[in-house]
Design a protein around this motif. Structure first.
Motif, PDB file in Angstrom:
ATOM      1  N   UNK A 588       0.840  -1.196   0.000  1.00 21.10           N
ATOM      2  CA  UNK A 588       0.000   0.000   0.000  1.00 21.10           C
ATOM      3  C   UNK A 588       0.879   1.252   0.000  1.00 21.10           C
ATOM      4  N   UNK A 589       0.515   2.220  -0.802  1.00 16.64           N
ATOM      5  CA  UNK A 589       1.229   3.486  -0.799  1.00 16.64           C
ATOM      6  C   UNK A 589       0.867   4.276   0.461  1.00 16.64           C
ATOM      7  N   UNK A 590       1.653   5.296   0.733  1.00 18.09           N
ATOM      8  CA  UNK A 590       1.365   6.160   1.890  1.00 18.09           C
ATOM      9  C   UNK A 590       0.002   6.817   1.753  1.00 18.09           C
ATOM     10  N   UNK A 591      -0.358   7.228   0.524  1.00 15.88           N
ATOM     11  CA  UNK A 591      -1.648   7.886   0.310  1.00 15.88           C
ATOM     12  C   UNK A 591      -2.806   6.933   0.575  1.00 15.88           C
ATOM     13  N   UNK A 592      -2.682   5.687   0.181  1.00 11.70           N
ATOM     14  CA  UNK A 592      -3.739   4.703   0.437  1.00 11.70           C
ATOM     15  C   UNK A 592      -3.912   4.476   1.932  1.00 11.70           C
ATOM     16  N   UNK A 593      -2.812   4.322   2.636  1.00 14.71           N
ATOM     17  CA  UNK A 593      -2.898   4.085   4.077  1.00 14.71           C
ATOM     18  C   UNK A 593      -3.442   5.308   4.801  1.00 14.71           C
ATOM     19  N   UNK A 594      -3.078   6.490   4.331  1.00 14.78           N
ATOM     20  CA  UNK A 594      -3.563   7.709   4.976  1.00 14.78           C
ATOM     21  C   UNK A 594      -5.069   7.860   4.839  1.00 14.78           C
ATOM     22  N   UNK A 595      -5.633   7.310   3.767  1.00 17.07           N
ATOM     23  CA  UNK A 595      -7.069   7.402   3.539  1.00 17.07           C
ATOM     24  C   UNK A 595      -7.855   6.769   4.687  1.00 17.07           C
ATOM     25  N   UNK A 596      -7.253   5.759   5.372  1.00 16.48           N
ATOM     26  CA  UNK A 596      -7.963   5.045   6.434  1.00 16.48           C
ATOM     27  C   UNK A 596      -7.201   5.086   7.760  1.00 16.48           C
ATOM     28  N   UNK A 597      -6.278   6.021   7.866  1.00 15.05           N
ATOM     29  CA  UNK A 597      -5.486   6.151   9.086  1.00 15.05           C
ATOM     30  C   UNK A 597      -6.357   6.648  10.239  1.00 15.05           C
ATOM     31  N   UNK A 599      -4.541   2.994  11.087  1.00 12.97           N
ATOM     32  CA  UNK A 599      -4.881   1.591  10.853  1.00 12.97           C
ATOM     33  C   UNK A 599      -4.757   0.827  12.169  1.00 12.97           C
ATOM     34  N   UNK A 600      -5.678   1.140  13.062  1.00 11.42           N
ATOM     35  CA  UNK A 600      -5.600   0.641  14.436  1.00 11.42           C
ATOM     36  C   UNK A 600      -6.540  -0.516  14.706  1.00 11.42           C
ATOM     37  N   UNK A 601      -7.433  -0.843  13.752  1.00  8.81           N
ATOM     38  CA  UNK A 601      -8.375  -1.939  13.943  1.00  8.81           C
ATOM     39  C   UNK A 601      -8.414  -2.803  12.688  1.00  8.81           C
ATOM     40  N   UNK A 602      -8.910  -4.034  12.834  1.00  9.04           N
ATOM     41  CA  UNK A 602      -9.051  -4.912  11.672  1.00  9.04           C
ATOM     42  C   UNK A 602     -10.078  -4.344  10.692  1.00  9.04           C
ATOM     43  N   UNK A 603     -11.078  -3.623  11.189  1.00 13.88           N
ATOM     44  CA  UNK A 603     -12.062  -3.046  10.277  1.00 13.88           C
ATOM     45  C   UNK A 603     -11.439  -1.970   9.401  1.00 13.88           C
ATOM     46  N   UNK A 604     -10.454  -1.245   9.916  1.00 14.49           N
ATOM     47  CA  UNK A 604      -9.749  -0.263   9.085  1.00 14.49           C
ATOM     48  C   UNK A 604      -8.999  -0.969   7.948  1.00 14.49           C
ATOM     49  N   UNK A 608      -9.458  -0.699   3.851  1.00 10.49           N
ATOM     50  CA  UNK A 608      -8.318  -0.469   2.970  1.00 10.49           C
ATOM     51  C   UNK A 608      -8.256  -1.536   1.873  1.00 10.49           C
ATOM     52  N   UNK A 609      -8.475  -2.791   2.248  1.00  9.24           N
ATOM     53  CA  UNK A 609      -8.474  -3.879   1.272  1.00  9.24           C
ATOM     54  C   UNK A 609      -9.595  -3.713   0.256  1.00  9.24           C
ATOM     55  N   UNK A 610     -10.773  -3.349   0.718  1.00 11.64           N
ATOM     56  CA  UNK A 610     -11.909  -3.179  -0.185  1.00 11.64           C
ATOM     57  C   UNK A 610     -11.707  -1.978  -1.116  1.00 11.64           C
ATOM     58  N   UNK A 611     -10.868  -1.076  -0.734  1.00 12.44           N
ATOM     59  CA  UNK A 611     -10.592   0.150  -1.499  1.00 12.44           C
ATOM     60  C   UNK A 611      -9.585  -0.115  -2.613  1.00 12.44           C
ATOM     61  N   UNK A 745      -5.037 -10.916  10.270  1.00 12.49           N
ATOM     62  CA  UNK A 745      -5.691 -11.882  11.132  1.00 12.49           C
ATOM     63  C   UNK A 745      -6.477 -12.912  10.337  1.00 12.49           C
ATOM     64  N   UNK A 746      -6.806 -14.006  10.999  1.00 14.47           N
ATOM     65  CA  UNK A 746      -7.390 -15.170  10.329  1.00 14.47           C
ATOM     66  C   UNK A 746      -8.705 -14.860   9.631  1.00 14.47           C
ATOM     67  N   UNK A 747      -9.596 -14.122  10.261  1.00 16.04           N
ATOM     68  CA  UNK A 747     -10.909 -13.876   9.673  1.00 16.04           C
ATOM     69  C   UNK A 747     -10.823 -13.057   8.392  1.00 16.04           C
ATOM     70  N   UNK A 748     -10.020 -12.006   8.408  1.00 22.96           N
ATOM     71  CA  UNK A 748      -9.955 -11.103   7.262  1.00 22.96           C
ATOM     72  C   UNK A 748      -9.189 -11.722   6.102  1.00 22.96           C
ATOM     73  N   UNK A 749      -8.177 -12.500   6.384  1.00 21.51           N
ATOM     74  CA  UNK A 749      -7.377 -13.071   5.292  1.00 21.51           C
ATOM     75  C   UNK A 749      -8.023 -14.312   4.678  1.00 21.51           C
ATOM     76  N   UNK A 750      -9.133 -14.780   5.242  1.00 16.77           N
ATOM     77  CA  UNK A 750      -9.720 -16.047   4.800  1.00 16.77           C
ATOM     78  C   UNK A 750     -10.749 -15.892   3.695  1.00 16.77           C
ATOM     79  N   UNK A 751     -10.922 -14.700   3.157  1.00  9.26           N
ATOM     80  CA  UNK A 751     -11.915 -14.491   2.105  1.00  9.26           C
ATOM     81  C   UNK A 751     -11.378 -14.958   0.759  1.00  9.26           C
ATOM     82  N   UNK A 752     -12.284 -15.446  -0.109  1.00  9.33           N
ATOM     83  CA  UNK A 752     -11.913 -15.790  -1.469  1.00  9.33           C
ATOM     84  C   UNK A 752     -11.038 -17.028  -1.555  1.00  9.33           C
ATOM     85  N   UNK A 753     -10.203 -17.083  -2.607  1.00  6.65           N
ATOM     86  CA  UNK A 753      -9.348 -18.252  -2.837  1.00  6.65           C
ATOM     87  C   UNK A 753      -7.872 -17.877  -2.863  1.00  6.65           C
TER      88      UNK A 753
END
Length: 825
Positions: A588-597, A599-604, A608-611, A745-753
């Motif tokens: 992720x670029x700095x600008x992408x991470x700043x959009x959701x800064x 990044x203190x929770x898994x929901x953040x 970011x991933x959905x973006x 974390x396990x829940x977020x990384x387990x989507x898709x294939x």
């Protein structure tokens, strides 16, 4: 110590690292989740449902008579709609009885109520009569009403109308007399060909059937043109329709802006281009055709490799988009190539299939899944080529919301080798945002969803970001770039609003150009070609040889360019592996991470991933390891499930013992922070019918997961933690705690294939983590034993990288030496 931490070293390909064992997933406390059941007056509720079944039985008689008069002599029956109470589920498993021919066709939710549409063969209503009567009169050993979880949650049972089989947005359902193209999902049966029956009787129904069809494991998809009234009649007469959707509009492509001719650049560049080898891989462009005689394309393309879906169209590109894609796939952004004074070795070649003559072409409504499948078959007349397929053709709407479609499911079938055991890498564009709303950036990106077929699980779906922020202020006074440096391109769609169950899309982002706006004007504009990419123009004889291009089409072509270069450098890599490495190397670029800064929770991180998916591939990481940045590549196979008597169970777990720089890591200072990234990639077979995508109706044939040995665990404890079969009477359920931290974390990384995550911790902790397990989770291969796919094997790619950022140490050589050691027998 490393002499040069940026030294280009090949990734290390490891073989025979896995030990296969029998696997059972460890049981978790509390058992399976039970359905919530509303409070009922048992007798009154049963009587209401029995009355409704009796009413359906009366209606069944006349419907069956009409079906037989029409010519349907087998599989006669009716459709029932089972409706739940608001905010309560239905027990889907009990609504389908294979031995009786009772089939769950479609599941949808309206205002909190679940509506399940079930086909009931002639004479089989007694199944539901019996279960409701048992609910009314009998108790279980635990003194609860028999069949309580099935019957109590049913609010109503009625003869299903067309609306019950409609699984698209209800707002898209046409008025009674309006003719539209319907996407019709047909049931499958051993004793009748429903597609042939539909085509045979289409004239009697005064409906038109499209020429293409798509076959899945238990569904066939065709397009049918007619009114709502005609379709309603066909549902009851044919008894073959499982669900209905609105057919997709054909695709919009975006053409690039013209750039001044630069013939002298081309002539100069041709002098230091070295053609690819005879064994080079190919990028196959599925687009508007290609004009391969362009001076820059002649080096990488041959007329015999130009194909077309419809011979009447020819293979040439009269629109421009396909030739633009070809230039970007072959060279990347030509701005960099033409400006280079050094020799350039070309690594791959280009093929083309014309899948549409122009973006506005409407000969007839078409099934683009069938067209994609057939177009790939045209190219593969020439076998034994390593290919990367690239397609920027997308539907114009984004109504799927991550839900599989006939098109995206066809992509998954093609990539997985479902029909021919041939796995393929297909790269798709994520689709473009509404041009008229791009001045609302980034809100338009947040709300415009990835377009069909970009929700494909197996494809590498590419969105766009941009580093092009400089425009000419003298030529364009007052204009400013819309997207800041490193952020999402104004054209890039996202999956911000998708349900959490669907894969992360886009997977990655590539350069897609930028746009500009002026405070005096409302809309965004492609006002300066400096904000775009440079590529080959189709009208090179009479017009410009070089044109500008952009948006997610360009981003997909750039991704295909990188993927083909990886294939050329590492010819032994599978399609699953190249997809994995593209994601594994992304940041992720700095600008992408700043959009959701912050990044203190898994929901953040979820946002970011959905973006922007996993970010932008870093080419250094993609192609090379270095002394202090090691990448291990493993390709392996396991059998997820097996059958024991009449029960299908999980079968294999692979435990990879990886060559590991343990000694070097232990010798580093105790507080040295290190990183480990793990990526697991595999292709699933699709099951796309809308039946809830839960339990046995889930979309994916199988799922795989990875787990890494914890630093304080013995190997025996690790095996017991992840595998029920390995547990013994001494197993301590209070397993050793995880050290360090996983980013997702396990829940977020387990989507898709594809599953990718980064672990951060100390070098001492990482030294003990050289074992990684790959094991199966549930899928329809297991849950639908009657389809007899439970014995199939599943390929996967496992990529593991270790980094010691800021520390000049050699972790590469010790691992390379371990791989080179002779095998002792």
């Amino acid at each position: 110590m490393a002499q040069n931490s940026k030294e280009h070293l090949p990734h290390l390909f490891v073989k025979n690292t896995a030990t296969k064992s029998l696997y059972t997933r460890p049981k978790k406390g509390g058992g399976g989740a039970e359905l919530e059941i509303p409070q009922r007056n048992r007798s009154i509720h049963a009587q209401q449902l029995l009355t409704q079944i009796e009413q359906a039985k009366i209606q069944e008689t006349s419907i069956i008579q009409e079906q037989k008069a029409f010519g349907l002599d087998v599989n006669n029956g009716i459709y029932l709609a089972f409706e739940s109470e608001k905010d309560f589920e239905l027990k889907f498993k009990s609504l389908e009885v294979q031995r009786s021919g009772i089939e769950l066709c479609a599941v949808k939710e309206i205002d909190g109520k679940i509506i399940a549409t079930v086909f009931v063969p002639e004479g089989k209503l007694t199944y539901f009569l019996k279960r409701i009567t048992q609910y009314q009169d009998e108790n279980t050993p635990k003194d609860k009403p028999k069949n309580n979880d099935l019957v109590a949650n049913i609010a109503a049972i009625k003869l299903a109308a067309l609306d019950a089989l409609w699984t698209d947005d209800t707002a898209l359902l046409p008025d009674a007399e309006v003719s539209i193209w319907w996407e019709v999902w047909l049931r499958c049966a051993d004793n009748i060909d429903y597609e042939a029956f539909l085509r045979e009787h289409a004239v009697q129904l005064e409906m038109k059937v499209g020429i293409e069809s798509i076959r899945f494991i238990d569904r066939t998809v065709v397009l049918v043109y007619g009114t709502k009234d005609q379709m309603s009649r066909s549902i009851h007469l044919l008894g073959s329709i499982a669900e209905l959707r609105k057919a997709k509009d054909t695709a919009d492509f975006f053409t690039g802006m013209d750039r001044k001719e630069q013939h002298d650049w081309i002539s100069q560049t041709l002098g230091h281009l070295m053609p690819p080898s005879d064994a080079a891989p190919f990028v196959c462009i599925l687009d508007t055709g290609m004009n391969e005689k362009h001076p820059l394309l002649e080096l990488v393309a041959d007329s015999k490799d130009m194909h077309t879906y419809n011979p009447a169209w020819g293979t040439d590109d009269r629109h421009g988009h396909g030739t633009e894609m070809a230039g970007l796939s072959a060279y990347g952004d030509l701005t960099d190539v033409l400006a280079s004074a050094f020799p350039i070795q070309l690594t791959h070649r280009i093929e083309s299939v014309k899948v549409t003559p122009s973006p506005g072409f409407h000969e007839d409504k078409r099934l683009y899944g069938a067209i994609t499948r057939e177009s790939i078959a045209r190219v593969e007349i020439v076998p034994d080529r390593q290919r990367v397929y690239c397609m920027a053709l997308t539907a114009t709407d984004d109504r799927d919301g991550g839900r599989p479609s006939s098109w995206s499911a066809t992509i998954d079938a093609i990539t997985s080798g479902y029909e021919d055991e041939q796995q393929r890498l297909i790269i798709l564009s994520a689709g473009n945002t509404d041009l008229a709303m791009r001045h609302e950036y980034p809100n338009n990106n947040m709300t415009d969803e990835v377009h069909d077929p970009g929700q494909s699980w197996n494809a590498l779906t590419v969105g766009g970001y941009t580093e092009k922020v400089r425009l000419d202020p003298e030529e364009n006074p007052g204009w400013l770039p819309i997207a800041p440096l490193g952020d999402l391109s104004p054209s890039s769609c996202t999956s911000m609003n998708w349900q959490k169950i669907w894969p992360i899309k886009p997977d990655i982002v590539m350069e897609a150009g930028n746009m500009a706006k002026n405070p005096e004007y409302e809309h965004a504009d492609y006002i300066d070609d400096a904000l775009q990419l440079l590529t080959t123009g189709h009208n090179f004889l009479m017009g410009k040889q070089l044109v500008s291009s952009g948006d997610t089409s360009a981003a997909a072509a750039l991704a295909a360019h990188l993927a083909a270069k990886v294939q050329a450098q590492y010819p032994e890599y599978w399609p699953e592996t190249i997809r994995a490495l593209m994601i594994h190397s992304s940041q992720w670029t700095a600008a992408m991470q700043a959009r959701f800064a912050p990044l203190s929770t898994k929901d953040k991180y979820r946002q970011l991933l959905r973006y922007c998916g996993y970010g932008v591939p870093d080419e250094e990481t993609l192609f090379w390891s270095s002394r202090n940045e090691l990448t291990l590549i493993a390709q392996d196979v396991l059998q997820p499930y097996d059958k024991e008597k009449s029960t299908v169970k999980t079968s294999d777990i692979n435990l990879h013992s990886l060559p590991w720089p343990s000694v070097v890591l232990r010798d580093l200072p105790a507080d040295t922070r290190v990183e480990m990234r793990v990526t697991l990639s595999y292709f699933i077979e699709p099951n796309p019918g809308s039946r809830g995508w839960v339990n046995k109706y889930r979309y994916a044939s199988h799922g795989l997961r990875f787990d890494v040995r914890r630093s304080l665990e013995s190997l025996s404890e690790f095996k017991q933690r992840i595998n029920q079969v390995a547990r013994d009477e001494e197993y301590n359920r209070l397993s050793k705690p995880e050290s360090g931290e996983w980013q997702l974390g396990e829940n977020l990384r387990s989507l898709g294939s594809i599953h990718s995550d980064i672990w951060y911790g100390s070098a001492a902790e990482l030294a003990e983590r050289g074992y990684i397990a790959v094991y199966p989770v549930i899928g329809w291969w297991k849950e639908r034993a009657n389809l007899e796919r439970w014995g199939k094997h599943a390929r996967y790619a496992l990529i593991v990288s270790i980094k010691t950022p800021g520390v000049e140490t050699d972790i590469y050589t010790p691992v390379e030496n371990q791989i080179s050691l002779p095998v002792v027998v």
